[in-house]
Design a protein around this motif. Structure first.
Motif, PDB file in Angstrom:
ATOM      1  N   VAL A  35      19.433  -4.343  20.497  1.00 39.58           N
ATOM      2  CA  VAL A  35      19.268  -3.138  19.674  1.00 39.58           C
ATOM      3  C   VAL A  35      18.093  -2.331  20.212  1.00 39.58           C
ATOM      4  CG1 VAL A  35      19.016  -2.228  17.343  1.00 39.58           C
ATOM      5  CG2 VAL A  35      20.096  -4.457  17.687  1.00 39.58           C
ATOM      6  N   ARG A  37      18.441   1.792  20.262  1.00 41.48           N
ATOM      7  CA  ARG A  37      18.504   3.091  19.591  1.00 41.48           C
ATOM      8  C   ARG A  37      18.428   2.965  18.083  1.00 41.48           C
ATOM      9  NH1 ARG A  37      20.553   7.173  22.644  1.00 41.48           N
ATOM     10  NH2 ARG A  37      21.436   6.621  24.633  1.00 41.48           N
ATOM     11  N   ARG A  38      18.869   1.848  17.565  1.00 43.78           N
ATOM     12  CA  ARG A  38      18.946   1.711  16.102  1.00 43.78           C
ATOM     13  C   ARG A  38      17.803   0.870  15.536  1.00 43.78           C
ATOM     14  NH1 ARG A  38      25.052   0.389  14.610  1.00 43.78           N
ATOM     15  NH2 ARG A  38      24.070   0.116  12.566  1.00 43.78           N
ATOM     16  N   ASP A  40      14.591   0.720  13.509  1.00 38.92           N
ATOM     17  CA  ASP A  40      13.961   1.598  12.516  1.00 38.92           C
ATOM     18  C   ASP A  40      12.450   1.593  12.758  1.00 38.92           C
ATOM     19  OD1 ASP A  40      12.962   2.913  10.340  1.00 38.92           O
ATOM     20  OD2 ASP A  40      14.312   1.949   8.895  1.00 38.92           O
ATOM     21  N   SER A 113      20.365   3.689  26.923  1.00 43.63           N
ATOM     22  CA  SER A 113      19.767   2.910  25.847  1.00 43.63           C
ATOM     23  C   SER A 113      18.440   2.293  26.316  1.00 43.63           C
ATOM     24  CB  SER A 113      20.772   1.832  25.447  1.00 43.63           C
ATOM     25  OG  SER A 113      20.291   1.048  24.429  1.00 43.63           O
ATOM     26  N   THR A 200      16.788  -2.808  11.525  1.00 43.15           N
ATOM     27  CA  THR A 200      17.770  -1.938  12.173  1.00 43.15           C
ATOM     28  C   THR A 200      18.220  -0.845  11.199  1.00 43.15           C
ATOM     29  OG1 THR A 200      19.563  -3.462  11.541  1.00 43.15           O
ATOM     30  CG2 THR A 200      18.619  -3.719  13.749  1.00 43.15           C
ATOM     31  N   VAL A 201      18.648   0.255  11.765  1.00 41.05           N
ATOM     32  CA  VAL A 201      19.211   1.338  10.960  1.00 41.05           C
ATOM     33  C   VAL A 201      20.675   0.955  10.707  1.00 41.05           C
ATOM     34  CG1 VAL A 201      19.745   3.792  10.889  1.00 41.05           C
ATOM     35  CG2 VAL A 201      17.667   2.990  12.069  1.00 41.05           C
TER      36      VAL A 201
END
Ligand SMILES: Cc1cc2nc3c(=O)[nH]c(=O)nc-3n(C[C@H](O)[C@H](O)[C@H](O)COP(=O)(O)O)c2cc1C
Length: 232
Positions: A35, A37-38, A40, A113, A200-201
């Motif tokens: 992970v 980009r996502r 938070d 990414s 994570t978003v």
């Protein structure tokens, strides 16, 4: 005669039920992704949850049960900023090479990414540097690295199970000496990577795209395929 202290395996009824919810465990195993980009970046991560995940992770196997893993959890803003600088410097060559030879769509996605993580790493709330309490050489490398990676993967799975995400990365290792000086890592300790950790978003990650196991598995002799009936 059976001793009363020995496990009485023969009289334990055989259960036909698997001991875990396999669908849910498989979902965890197949959807724990890198992970970037996502992550938070605005939500703080309590040290407690990181320690809880590490406590799970240290149940992993290690060669001769040596448990030589060590974990450096970096939360200090200044240190994270400096580590991100080393990470960026270390990733430069890889990212430049990819920019020049973009490859297929899937490689480009990984590259974009990876570039994103380079750009935001200093804002990721927790950076974990997994280490081995030994010096690695050609002879002992398989046993030493092989003793840390199962625990590292368990750590990433435990994070995912709690709504956090991570990526195993190696870019900063090109500057491992500077990182060691920054973090007071003594000689004789080998850094094996850097793992950004954040909530994570959303948590709806899909399964990783991989070549099917049937394409990379042989039965009895190299090259002999596993028959379809056995592949589920
Ligand atoms: C040995 C190793 C080194 C890696 N190094 C980096 C890295 O430095 N930076 C990064 O963004 N991702 C890194 N990755 C993550 C891979 O790019 C990622 O696992 C792969 O693209 C598959 O994506 P997935 O984990 O989401 O399925 C590394 C993974 C491994 C196993």
């Amino acid at each position: 005669m059976t001793s009363t202290t020995e496990p009485q395996e023969d009289i334990v009824p055989r259960s036909t039920e698997p001991p875990f919810d396999t669908a849910e465990i498989d979902r965890l195993l197949t959807t724990t992704r890198s992970v970037r980009r996502r992550l938070d970046l605005s939500r703080p991560v309590a040290l407690d949850v990181v320690m809880e995940c590490l406590q799970t992770a240290v149940h992993a196997p290690s060669a001769s049960n040596t448990q030589l893993w060590r974990w450096l959890v970096v939360t200090d803003e200044g240190l994270r900023h400096e580590l991100a600088r080393l990470y960026r410097a270390g990733g430069q060559d890889y990212l430049r090479a990819n920019a020049e030879n973009p490859g297929d769509e899937s490689s480009q996605r990984v590259y974009r990414s990876a570039q994103h993580l380079v750009d935001v790493l200093d804002q990721v709330p927790v950076l974990v540097v997994p280490c081995i309490a030994a010096e690695v050489d050609q002879r002992n490398a398989p046993a030493l690295y092989g003793s840390v990676f199962p625990a590292l993967w368990s750590f990433m799975l435990a994070l995912r199970a709690r709504g956090l995400g991570s990526t195993y990365t190696t870019f900063h290792l090109a500057h491992a000496k500077e990182a060691a000086a920054l973090l007071d890592i003594p000689p004789g300790i080998t850094q094996v990577g850097l793992v950004p950790v954040a909530y994570t978003v959303g948590t709806d990650f899909g399964p990783a795209r991989r070549r099917p196991a049937t394409e990379v598995t042989y039965l009895d002799r190299w090259g002999a395929p596993v028959p379809p009936a056995a592949t589920g």
